[in-house]
Design a protein around this motif. Structure first.
Motif, PDB file in Angstrom:
ATOM      1  N   VAL A  41      -3.970 -51.102 -64.481  1.00 49.43           N
ATOM      2  CA  VAL A  41      -4.683 -51.445 -63.259  1.00 49.43           C
ATOM      3  C   VAL A  41      -3.963 -50.853 -62.050  1.00 49.43           C
ATOM      4  O   VAL A  41      -4.589 -50.296 -61.141  1.00 49.43           O
ATOM      5  N   ARG A  42      -2.629 -50.953 -62.037  1.00 52.48           N
ATOM      6  CA  ARG A  42      -1.866 -50.336 -60.937  1.00 52.48           C
ATOM      7  C   ARG A  42      -2.089 -48.828 -60.901  1.00 52.48           C
ATOM      8  O   ARG A  42      -2.203 -48.232 -59.823  1.00 52.48           O
ATOM      9  N   LEU A  43      -2.154 -48.203 -62.070  1.00 52.36           N
ATOM     10  CA  LEU A  43      -2.396 -46.767 -62.133  1.00 52.36           C
ATOM     11  C   LEU A  43      -3.777 -46.425 -61.581  1.00 52.36           C
ATOM     12  O   LEU A  43      -3.942 -45.442 -60.846  1.00 52.36           O
ATOM     13  N   ALA A  44      -4.778 -47.232 -61.919  1.00 51.76           N
ATOM     14  CA  ALA A  44      -6.131 -47.009 -61.401  1.00 51.76           C
ATOM     15  C   ALA A  44      -6.157 -47.134 -59.883  1.00 51.76           C
ATOM     16  O   ALA A  44      -6.818 -46.348 -59.193  1.00 51.76           O
ATOM     17  N   ILE A  45      -5.412 -48.108 -59.353  1.00 52.49           N
ATOM     18  CA  ILE A  45      -5.350 -48.288 -57.904  1.00 52.49           C
ATOM     19  C   ILE A  45      -4.716 -47.058 -57.243  1.00 52.49           C
ATOM     20  O   ILE A  45      -5.210 -46.549 -56.229  1.00 52.49           O
ATOM     21  N   GLU A  49      -6.487 -44.571 -54.629  1.00 48.80           N
ATOM     22  CA  GLU A  49      -5.865 -44.374 -53.322  1.00 48.80           C
ATOM     23  C   GLU A  49      -5.645 -42.887 -53.064  1.00 48.80           C
ATOM     24  O   GLU A  49      -5.899 -42.389 -51.961  1.00 48.80           O
ATOM     25  N   ALA A  50      -5.189 -42.159 -54.086  1.00 54.03           N
ATOM     26  CA  ALA A  50      -4.971 -40.718 -53.941  1.00 54.03           C
ATOM     27  C   ALA A  50      -6.285 -39.986 -53.693  1.00 54.03           C
ATOM     28  O   ALA A  50      -6.305 -38.952 -52.998  1.00 54.03           O
ATOM     29  N   ALA A  51      -7.377 -40.514 -54.229  1.00 52.09           N
ATOM     30  CA  ALA A  51      -8.688 -39.900 -54.029  1.00 52.09           C
ATOM     31  C   ALA A  51      -9.304 -40.257 -52.690  1.00 52.09           C
ATOM     32  O   ALA A  51     -10.386 -39.768 -52.351  1.00 52.09           O
ATOM     33  N   LEU A  54      -9.627 -45.922 -51.377  1.00 50.13           N
ATOM     34  CA  LEU A  54      -9.117 -47.187 -50.876  1.00 50.13           C
ATOM     35  C   LEU A  54      -7.691 -47.015 -50.382  1.00 50.13           C
ATOM     36  O   LEU A  54      -7.056 -45.989 -50.604  1.00 50.13           O
ATOM     37  N   ARG A  55      -7.183 -48.039 -49.710  1.00 49.49           N
ATOM     38  CA  ARG A  55      -5.773 -48.101 -49.332  1.00 49.49           C
ATOM     39  C   ARG A  55      -5.262 -49.503 -49.619  1.00 49.49           C
ATOM     40  O   ARG A  55      -6.029 -50.480 -49.612  1.00 49.49           O
ATOM     41  N   GLN A  56      -3.990 -49.576 -49.897  1.00 47.67           N
ATOM     42  CA  GLN A  56      -3.383 -50.850 -50.258  1.00 47.67           C
ATOM     43  C   GLN A  56      -2.518 -51.357 -49.130  1.00 47.67           C
ATOM     44  O   GLN A  56      -1.765 -50.604 -48.515  1.00 47.67           O
ATOM     45  N   ALA A  70     -14.555 -43.285 -46.581  1.00 49.37           N
ATOM     46  CA  ALA A  70     -15.108 -42.522 -47.706  1.00 49.37           C
ATOM     47  C   ALA A  70     -15.481 -43.448 -48.856  1.00 49.37           C
ATOM     48  O   ALA A  70     -16.509 -43.261 -49.511  1.00 49.37           O
ATOM     49  N   GLY A  71     -14.648 -44.458 -49.100  1.00 48.06           N
ATOM     50  CA  GLY A  71     -14.941 -45.404 -50.161  1.00 48.06           C
ATOM     51  C   GLY A  71     -16.189 -46.213 -49.868  1.00 48.06           C
ATOM     52  O   GLY A  71     -16.993 -46.495 -50.765  1.00 48.06           O
ATOM     53  N   ARG A  72     -16.370 -46.592 -48.596  1.00 46.35           N
ATOM     54  CA  ARG A  72     -17.569 -47.339 -48.212  1.00 46.35           C
ATOM     55  C   ARG A  72     -18.826 -46.482 -48.384  1.00 46.35           C
ATOM     56  O   ARG A  72     -19.867 -46.964 -48.854  1.00 46.35           O
ATOM     57  N   LEU A  73     -18.737 -45.207 -47.986  1.00 49.31           N
ATOM     58  CA  LEU A  73     -19.882 -44.314 -48.138  1.00 49.31           C
ATOM     59  C   LEU A  73     -20.247 -44.160 -49.610  1.00 49.31           C
ATOM     60  O   LEU A  73     -21.424 -44.171 -49.978  1.00 49.31           O
TER      61      LEU A  73
END
Length: 288
Positions: A41-45, A49-51, A54-56, A70-73
């Protein structure tokens, strides 16, 4: 637990509220309920984030995730695709008979913009006709602006509409659809959803609820819901959602989507406070 296990990315994406925020504690609790360890799950986050999706903020269970613009769009586009699928199945989205041609020629030094257009067109279900030329029965202009930028679309994209399309193997609209969007590929995309739906429905009395609280249902129910959502979202990712007029009837993916909506509504009734993919709820479910 459902035989079809959700991917870690699906678990992360499932947890965002309408404001685009997800508690890391909730993310990890849902992952545990689905039988996933924290590390994937951490890897997916990190990958999301790299894409730029999202941001943490903060670390550990006290932190949270926030969707970027971009994530919202991207999330908004996903919602529109789900609604389009449901509208098509209900006979509320008839085809207007127009083919949309999208062409572009972007200089090599602007390769990122060229790649962005190609990626967006593919994600939105358009099919390549030739290098830099894509076809769709849908008007994709607004979505393309959202997925790339108004500047990119305005500078490089040329669009045209036609009522008739001819070419090798293109004898009628149905043959165009089969040539560019083979039915077999779409059927294959829905196979995992068929398998997930074939699994025995899970009730709230299965499993131990202490992982995420009784208001959200048992871990077994959560795992079943996540597996079902993962299979449904992956099917839609590979479904161009052609108008029903361009597909043979009956159309098996439409039947599977109907079965999914019924199963999803049953999950909502069993665990109404389970915050997962509200975009998947059938129209009007929020009023029930």
């Amino acid at each position: 637990m459902s035989e079809y296990q959700a991917a870690p990315r699906t678990v992360v994406e499932a947890c965002f509220d309408p404001q685009g925020t997800a508690s890391l504690a909730y993310v990890y609790d849902l992952a545990a309920a689905a039988g996933l360890a924290d590390q994937p799950v951490r890897l997916a986050i990190r990958r999301l984030e790299a894409a730029g999706v999202l941001r943490q903020e903060g670390r550990g269970r006290k932190g949270r995730l926030l969707l970027t613009d971009a994530g919202r769009l991207r999330s908004d586009t996903d919602v529109r695709l789900v609604r389009l699928a449901y509208a098509q199945d209900a006979g509320l989205a008839p085809w207007d008979g127009l083919w949309r041609l999208h062409t572009f020629s972007v200089p090599e030094q602007r390769r990122p913009e060229r790649d962005a257009l190609r990626t967006a067109l593919t994600r939105l279900g358009a099919a390549p006709l030739a290098p830099g030329a894509y076809l769709s029965p849908h008007d994709l202009l607004a979505e393309l602006v959202g997925e790339t930028s108004e500047s990119t679309v305005g500078s490089y994209l040329v669009t045209a509409e036609a009522t008739r399309l001819t070419g090798p193997g293109f004898t009628d609209p149905a043959s165009v659809a089969e040539r560019l969007w083979p039915a077999a590929d779409t059927h294959a995309a829905y196979r995992p959803l068929a398998e997930a739906l074939a699994a025995e429905p899970v009730g709230t009395d299965h499993g131990s609820p202490e992982l995420i609280g009784t208001d959200h249902g048992s871990p077994a129910l959560v795992a079943s819901a996540l597996g079902l959502a993962d299979a449904f979202s992956r099917a839609l990712e590979h479904d161009p959602l052609l108008p029903p007029e361009l597909r043979p009837a009956p159309w098996p993916p439409a039947r599977l989507r109907h079965a999914f909506r019924e199963r999803w509504a049953a999950i909502r009734r069993q665990a109404p406070d389970l915050s997962l993919f509200r975009a998947f709820d059938p129209p009007g479910a929020e009023k029930a």
